[in-house]
Scaffold this motif. Structure first.
Motif, short mmCIF file in Angstrom:
data_model
loop_
_atom_site.label_atom_id
_atom_site.label_comp_id
_atom_site.label_asym_id
_atom_site.label_seq_id
_atom_site.Cartn_x
_atom_site.Cartn_y
_atom_site.Cartn_z
N LEU A 250 6.51 -0.87 -26.01
CA LEU A 250 6.53 -2.42 -26.13
C LEU A 250 5.47 -3.08 -24.96
CD1 LEU A 250 8.06 -5.08 -26.83
CD2 LEU A 250 9.64 -4.58 -24.94
N ALA A 251 5.35 -2.19 -23.95
CA ALA A 251 4.14 -2.98 -23.20
C ALA A 251 2.68 -2.82 -23.69
CB ALA A 251 4.35 -2.22 -21.79
N LEU A 252 2.57 -1.67 -24.39
CA LEU A 252 1.38 -1.37 -24.97
C LEU A 252 1.13 -2.46 -26.00
CD1 LEU A 252 1.34 2.39 -25.49
CD2 LEU A 252 -0.42 1.13 -24.06
N LYS A 253 1.99 -2.82 -26.75
CA LYS A 253 1.98 -3.83 -27.76
C LYS A 253 1.62 -5.25 -27.21
CE LYS A 253 4.35 -1.81 -31.66
NZ LYS A 253 5.65 -2.09 -32.72
N ALA A 254 2.43 -5.70 -26.12
CA ALA A 254 2.08 -6.67 -25.53
C ALA A 254 0.65 -6.88 -25.02
CB ALA A 254 3.25 -6.66 -24.17
N ALA A 255 0.21 -5.68 -24.39
CA ALA A 255 -1.12 -5.82 -23.99
C ALA A 255 -1.96 -6.03 -25.06
CB ALA A 255 -1.54 -4.42 -23.01
N ALA A 256 -1.76 -5.34 -26.28
CA ALA A 256 -2.77 -5.39 -27.42
C ALA A 256 -2.95 -6.86 -27.80
CB ALA A 256 -2.09 -4.47 -28.49
N GLU A 257 -1.60 -7.53 -27.86
CA GLU A 257 -1.37 -9.10 -28.22
C GLU A 257 -2.32 -9.96 -27.41
OE1 GLU A 257 2.53 -10.35 -28.24
OE2 GLU A 257 2.97 -9.11 -29.82
N THR A 258 -2.71 -9.57 -26.08
CA THR A 258 -3.65 -10.39 -25.42
C THR A 258 -5.18 -9.79 -25.48
OG1 THR A 258 -3.39 -8.59 -23.42
CG2 THR A 258 -1.89 -10.45 -23.55
N GLY A 259 -5.28 -8.98 -26.14
CA GLY A 259 -6.69 -8.13 -26.40
C GLY A 259 -7.27 -7.28 -25.22
N ARG B 143 -10.52 -2.34 -23.91
CA ARG B 143 -11.55 -3.20 -24.17
C ARG B 143 -12.89 -2.57 -24.00
NH1 ARG B 143 -12.80 -6.38 -28.49
NH2 ARG B 143 -10.73 -7.35 -28.48
N ALA B 144 -12.94 -2.28 -22.77
CA ALA B 144 -14.16 -1.76 -21.96
C ALA B 144 -14.69 -0.44 -22.77
CB ALA B 144 -14.09 -1.70 -20.51
N ALA B 145 -13.93 0.31 -22.86
CA ALA B 145 -14.41 1.59 -23.52
C ALA B 145 -14.87 1.46 -24.80
CB ALA B 145 -13.25 2.51 -23.56
N LEU B 146 -14.25 0.65 -25.77
CA LEU B 146 -14.71 0.20 -27.07
C LEU B 146 -16.07 -0.32 -27.02
CD1 LEU B 146 -11.25 -0.72 -29.04
CD2 LEU B 146 -12.80 1.39 -29.28
#
Length: 619
Positions: free
Chosen positions: A530-539, A552-555
């Motif tokens: 759930l925390a990973l999905k929450a972080a993904a929603e913020t980009g 994001r930095a790695a990508l």
């Protein structure tokens, strides 16, 4: 009971009524001068016991048919007059067509002036009349021979009328009150007096009433039946209503007196089952202008029909009226041509208040049984039918409503009738909307109830009933202003500290991050996914594949490597492996993400930068 005469001019209608009742039927000076009846006249006929019938004498002249129809509306019994010395004449036939279209329940054929013919001729006329009426939808008794001048057959006619009176059913006293006005006058000390036959219901002294269409409102000051004062009128009786508050100058024949609080509505369109007489001169086409006779009213109308109506045929049609009328489901009417003026048919009202727009014609709309027709009326109206209007639409007394609704299989939604299929569709849409909301807002306790109601607004009352049904069945839970599926449980909200720690961990991992399962094993905490999905929603992190997130930095770093390699030529797996040191385990998902992102495009075993990406590279 209301009795009316019908028949050709100068066949002795008025003389017969005078012989029956002892009352003169030519009160107007012009009638006495011309020797013909030119308006409606009413006399009282005492029957056995305390009963009294009203007898309406109508004109027989062909130019006065509109007056004859006004008098024939609402009859319980018709006396069809045929002079023995002339037999069946043109107006005899037209008057019969009118009473047949009005479906007068019963009739007595009366041969008048029998003293002027010999017995053999009289027998021939009797046989002709009996054979002619045998196929009539009106229930006619055998012909009676009379002579008003000599008193022949008058006692026998009174006995036949009394026998018919005992067989005629009573009208429901608790129905909606309606009195089509056929005459209005002013009397000193009383004010405006309206007379007519009460088609349905009752009214009492002191009741508030209104006149439709386009009439005023007032209060009943007095009531009379055949000259006798009463405190309450009954249905099916000739009634004189003294009304305070309505001016005589505003009243005309054709208007209808009703109780103020009854749900009557006038209309400029009625949907009907239209029957064209077999002897009609021509078929009836779309937009034909006709004369509608309904109650005591005559109004011009246009016929709207999907197909031409042939003589002898019956079709559903709409009558668009040139001014408003008051109609009720089941009302019978007469149709006459615009020019030349002649009776061409009639029929009955299937929907007195049709919905606007292009009409829909369910087959059950022409069903005379109230249950099936109610289903058709509801089917025509996407918003359903208000229960209070059903007695008006169907032509039933209000106390019949529960049984008719139960037999129809329709559902009641907050005072509105709706079809079960529409409620089922609204229930399915509500459940689907909740599923979508829960998927998108897994941590929310439920969907705002008003939001869901708005989403079901196209279903009108059926949408409201759908939510009630789902809650009653336990399929949804309404909690304050929120609604949720019964099986739904909100996920716990993410831990902000855990989100920060996971983002930091993925930043450190670069282009070789652990999977979701590996992170759960590493952190030994609930709510990692759930925390990973929450972080993904913020980009802050991105799901490159289902079970693996990248920072994001790695990508951004991987993107730079791809652009650099692509500027030099084609992009191969080996070139990127050399540039990044990554294995196929990570490179292949990253390249597929690159394709989805519009950075690269695959061409066999190699990739190239997309035109858009080349523009970025050149910049």
């Amino acid at each position: 009971m209301i009795i009316g005469t019908a028949g050709h001019i100068d066949h002795g209608k008025s003389a017969l009524v005078e012989a029956l009742t002892g009352q003169r039927m030519d009160p107007l000076a012009e009638e006495r001068r011309r020797g013909i009846t030119i308006d409606l006249h009413v006399a009282a006929l005492p029957l056995e016991g305390d009963a009294t019938a009203g007898v309406i004498d109508v004109p027989g002249h062909e130019d006065l048919i509109r007056t004859m129809v006004a008098g024939a509306a609402g009859l319980d019994l018709v006396l069809l007059i045929v002079a023995a010395d002339e037999g069946i004449m043109p107006q005899t036939r037209e008057h019969l067509a009118i009473v047949e279209q009005l479906r007068v329940p019963a009739g007595i054929p009366v041969l008048t002036k029998c003293d002027l013919v010999d017995p053999e001729w009289r027998s021939l006329v009797e046989a002709e009349v009996a054979a002619w009426l045998a196929r009539s939808p009106v229930r006619f008794a055998p012909p009676l021979a009379t002579s008003a001048i000599r008193g022949i057959g008058i006692a026998e006619l009174r006995a036949a009328i009394a026998a018919q009176a005992s067989a005629i059913g009573h009208r429901a006293p608790d129905d909606l009150f309606r009195l089509p006005v056929d005459r209005a006058l002013s009397l000193a000390g009383v004010g405006t007096v309206l007379t007519g036959t009460a088609w349905s219901g009752s009214v009492a002294v002191g009741d508030a009433v209104r006149l439709l269409p386009a009439g005023g409102e007032g209060r009943v000051r007095s009531l009379e039946h055949h000259g006798a004062s009463v405190t309450r009128s009954g249905p099916g009786a000739r009634t004189a209503v003294g009304v305070a508050g309505i001016e005589r100058s505003t009243v005309h024949r054709g208007q209808v007196l009703v109780r103020r609080d009854d749900p009557w509505q006038d209309t400029t369109a009625i949907d009907v089952v239209l029957e064209l007489l077999p002897q009609a001169a021509r078929p009836l086409g779309h937009h034909t202008r006709v004369r509608l006779h309904l109650g005591t009213d005559e109004v011009m109308a246009r016929v709207s029909t999907a197909e031409v109506i042939a003589p002898g045929a019956a079709r559903l049609a709409r009558l668009s009226l040139e001014r408003p009328v008051l109609a009720r489901g089941g009302d019978r009417f007469v149709l006459r041509s615009y020019s030349p003026v002649t009776t061409i048919g009639g029929g009955w009202v299937a929907d007195p208040l049709p919905p606007r727009g292009r009409p829909r014609w369910p087959e059950a709309l022409r069903d005379t049984a109230p249950g099936p027709r109610l289903g058709a009326l509801v089917e025509r109206r996407t918003s359903g039918v208000d229960l209070g209007l059903v007695p008006l639409l169907l032509g039933i007394a209000p106390d019949q409503l529960p049984a008719v609704v139960e037999a129809s299989g329709l559902l009641v939604a907050h005072g509105t009738l709706v079809p079960p299929a529409r409620v089922a569709a609204a229930e399915e849409q509500a459940l689907e909307a909740l599923r979508a909301f829960h998927d998108a807002h897994a941590t929310e306790r439920g969907m705002p109830l008003e939001t869901l109601r708005q989403g079901l607004s196209r279903f009108d009352a059926a949408g409201t009933l759908a939510l009630d049904n789902l809650a009653t069945a336990g399929r949804v839970v309404i909690d304050g202003g929120l609604i949720r599926s019964a099986r739904f449980a909100p996920r716990p909200r993410e831990n902000p500290d855990l989100v920060a720690r996971l983002v930091e961990r993925l930043d450190q991992a670069g282009l070789a991050p652990p999977s979701v399962g590996e992170l759960e094993a590493e952190f030994q905490l609930t709510g990692v996914r759930l925390a990973l999905k929450a972080a993904a929603e913020t980009g802050r992190i991105i799901a490159v594949e289902g079970e693996r997130f990248f920072s994001r930095a790695a990508l951004d770093g991987f993107r730079d490597r791809v652009l650099e390699t692509g500027r030099a030529g084609t992009i191969t797996l080996q070139a990127l492996r050399d540039a990044t040191g990554l294995s196929r385990k990570f490179l292949i998902p990253l390249l597929e993400w690159s394709d989805r992102s519009g950075l690269t495009i695959r061409d066999g075993d190699v990739r190239r930068l997309t035109p858009k990406a080349r523009g970025i590279a050149c910049a």
